[in-house]
Design a protein around this motif. Structure first.
Motif, short mmCIF file in Angstrom:
data_model
loop_
_atom_site.label_atom_id
_atom_site.label_comp_id
_atom_site.label_asym_id
_atom_site.label_seq_id
_atom_site.Cartn_x
_atom_site.Cartn_y
_atom_site.Cartn_z
N GLU A 71 -1.02 24.34 -21.33
CA GLU A 71 0.19 24.44 -22.31
C GLU A 71 0.89 23.03 -22.48
N ALA A 72 -0.01 21.98 -21.93
CA ALA A 72 0.41 20.44 -22.10
C ALA A 72 0.58 19.97 -23.52
N LYS A 73 1.80 19.27 -23.95
CA LYS A 73 1.61 18.78 -25.08
C LYS A 73 1.24 17.32 -24.81
N ILE A 74 -0.05 16.93 -25.47
CA ILE A 74 -0.45 15.85 -25.43
C ILE A 74 -0.22 14.97 -26.73
N TRP A 75 0.06 13.75 -26.59
CA TRP A 75 0.00 12.64 -27.37
C TRP A 75 -1.32 11.71 -27.17
N TYR A 76 -1.96 11.36 -28.27
CA TYR A 76 -3.33 10.70 -28.03
C TYR A 76 -3.11 9.36 -28.60
N ALA A 77 -2.85 8.25 -27.70
CA ALA A 77 -2.79 6.93 -27.94
C ALA A 77 -3.89 6.25 -28.40
N THR A 78 -3.94 6.13 -29.76
CA THR A 78 -5.31 5.37 -30.29
C THR A 78 -5.31 4.46 -31.51
N THR A 79 -5.88 3.39 -31.53
CA THR A 79 -6.06 2.34 -32.60
C THR A 79 -6.34 3.11 -33.97
N LYS A 80 -6.98 4.19 -34.03
CA LYS A 80 -7.13 5.15 -35.14
C LYS A 80 -6.45 5.74 -35.53
N ALA A 81 -5.10 6.14 -35.29
CA ALA A 81 -4.15 6.97 -35.65
C ALA A 81 -3.58 6.59 -36.86
N LYS A 82 -2.95 7.52 -37.62
CA LYS A 82 -2.09 7.17 -38.82
C LYS A 82 -0.65 7.28 -38.70
N ARG A 83 -0.31 7.61 -37.40
CA ARG A 83 1.26 7.82 -37.03
C ARG A 83 1.69 6.76 -36.16
N LEU A 84 2.84 6.11 -36.37
CA LEU A 84 3.18 5.23 -35.28
C LEU A 84 3.68 6.02 -34.14
N TYR A 85 3.81 5.22 -32.99
CA TYR A 85 4.62 5.74 -31.70
C TYR A 85 5.90 6.00 -31.66
N THR A 86 6.57 5.39 -32.61
CA THR A 86 7.95 5.53 -32.76
C THR A 86 8.24 6.41 -33.55
N GLU A 87 7.43 7.26 -34.30
CA GLU A 87 7.71 8.34 -35.33
C GLU A 87 7.33 9.71 -34.41
N ALA A 88 6.79 9.55 -33.07
CA ALA A 88 6.58 10.66 -32.39
C ALA A 88 8.05 11.16 -31.61
N ALA A 89 8.22 12.42 -31.62
CA ALA A 89 9.31 13.19 -30.82
C ALA A 89 8.97 13.52 -29.49
N PHE A 90 9.06 12.65 -28.65
CA PHE A 90 8.52 12.90 -27.37
C PHE A 90 9.58 13.76 -26.31
N GLY A 91 8.92 14.56 -25.54
CA GLY A 91 9.74 15.78 -24.94
C GLY A 91 9.58 15.16 -23.58
N GLN A 92 10.36 15.55 -22.53
CA GLN A 92 10.53 15.32 -21.24
C GLN A 92 9.07 15.29 -20.45
N ASP A 93 8.61 16.47 -20.73
CA ASP A 93 7.39 16.72 -19.92
C ASP A 93 6.01 16.54 -20.78
N ASP A 94 6.04 15.91 -21.74
CA ASP A 94 4.92 15.50 -22.77
C ASP A 94 4.14 14.68 -21.73
N PHE A 95 2.67 14.43 -22.19
CA PHE A 95 1.59 13.78 -21.52
C PHE A 95 1.36 12.88 -22.72
N ILE A 96 1.19 11.51 -22.36
CA ILE A 96 0.59 10.75 -23.09
C ILE A 96 -0.76 10.08 -22.80
N MET A 97 -1.99 10.34 -23.54
CA MET A 97 -3.42 9.91 -23.01
C MET A 97 -3.53 8.57 -23.68
N PHE A 98 -4.34 7.68 -22.94
CA PHE A 98 -4.91 6.49 -23.30
C PHE A 98 -6.42 6.58 -22.95
N GLY A 99 -7.19 6.03 -23.74
CA GLY A 99 -8.82 5.99 -23.38
C GLY A 99 -9.15 4.76 -22.72
N LYS A 100 -10.43 4.81 -22.25
CA LYS A 100 -11.01 3.90 -21.47
C LYS A 100 -10.74 2.40 -22.33
#
Length: 163
Positions: A71-100
């Motif tokens: 049930e994890a809500k995952i935000w995928y941090a990537t240089t390929k995204a169209k949306r800025l991280y400041t436009e996300a509505a983060f919840g307290q239990d959210d996961f933020i993923m970063f790649g290698k």
């Protein structure tokens, strides 16, 4: 909050991220393969003496992670995204993923989750920021949105007093 590192390659980055996670009460999730051993001196040096306090979990692959956190809500941090991280509505239990460091998050994961892909704005001439810097930038925005819950918000001088 939770930080996921998908196949991190540089031990010093993971050590720095681990220290940031301890400082913020954030869990760290490491998805293998790792480009290093967790007992390497460079991880401990970067994480200093905080590594023992870190809430860290390892997974054989992303499928094992999803099985343990369906049930994890995952935000995928990537240089390929169209949306800025400041436009996300983060919840307290959210996961933020970063790649290698060398390749980011696999595009096969990104295309399945376009609506939760986020990016840090930067100039065209640069490929990406350092991984530990990127984690700190996005994580602190997520914590800010959640009122820095449970975190110390004031400092004290050691020798002098504030006026």
């Amino acid at each position: 909050m939770h930080i996921i590192l998908h196949q991190p390659e540089i031990p010093a980055n993971t050590g720095n991220i681990g220290r940031t996670c301890v400082a913020t009460g954030t869990a760290l999730h490491l998805i293998e393969p790792l480009g290093f051993r967790l007992d390497e001196k460079s991880i401990k040096r970067a994480g200093m003496d905080y590594w023992e306090q870190l809430d860290v979990t390892r997974y054989i692959n992303f499928q094992e992670f999803r099985k343990k956190h369906p049930e994890a809500k995952i935000w995928y941090a990537t240089t390929k995204a169209k949306r800025l991280y400041t436009e996300a509505a983060f919840g307290q239990d959210d996961f933020i993923m970063f790649g290698k460091e060398s390749a980011g998050i696999p595009e096969e994961l990104l295309v399945e989750h376009e609506e939760t892909c986020i990016r840090i704005p930067m100039m065209d001439e640069i490929r990406s920021l350092n991984l530990s810097n990127s984690v700190a930038i996005v994580l602190y925005e997520a914590l800010r949105q959640n009122g820095f819950a449970g975190m110390r918000r004031e400092g004290e001088l050691h020798r002098l007093c504030w006026r």
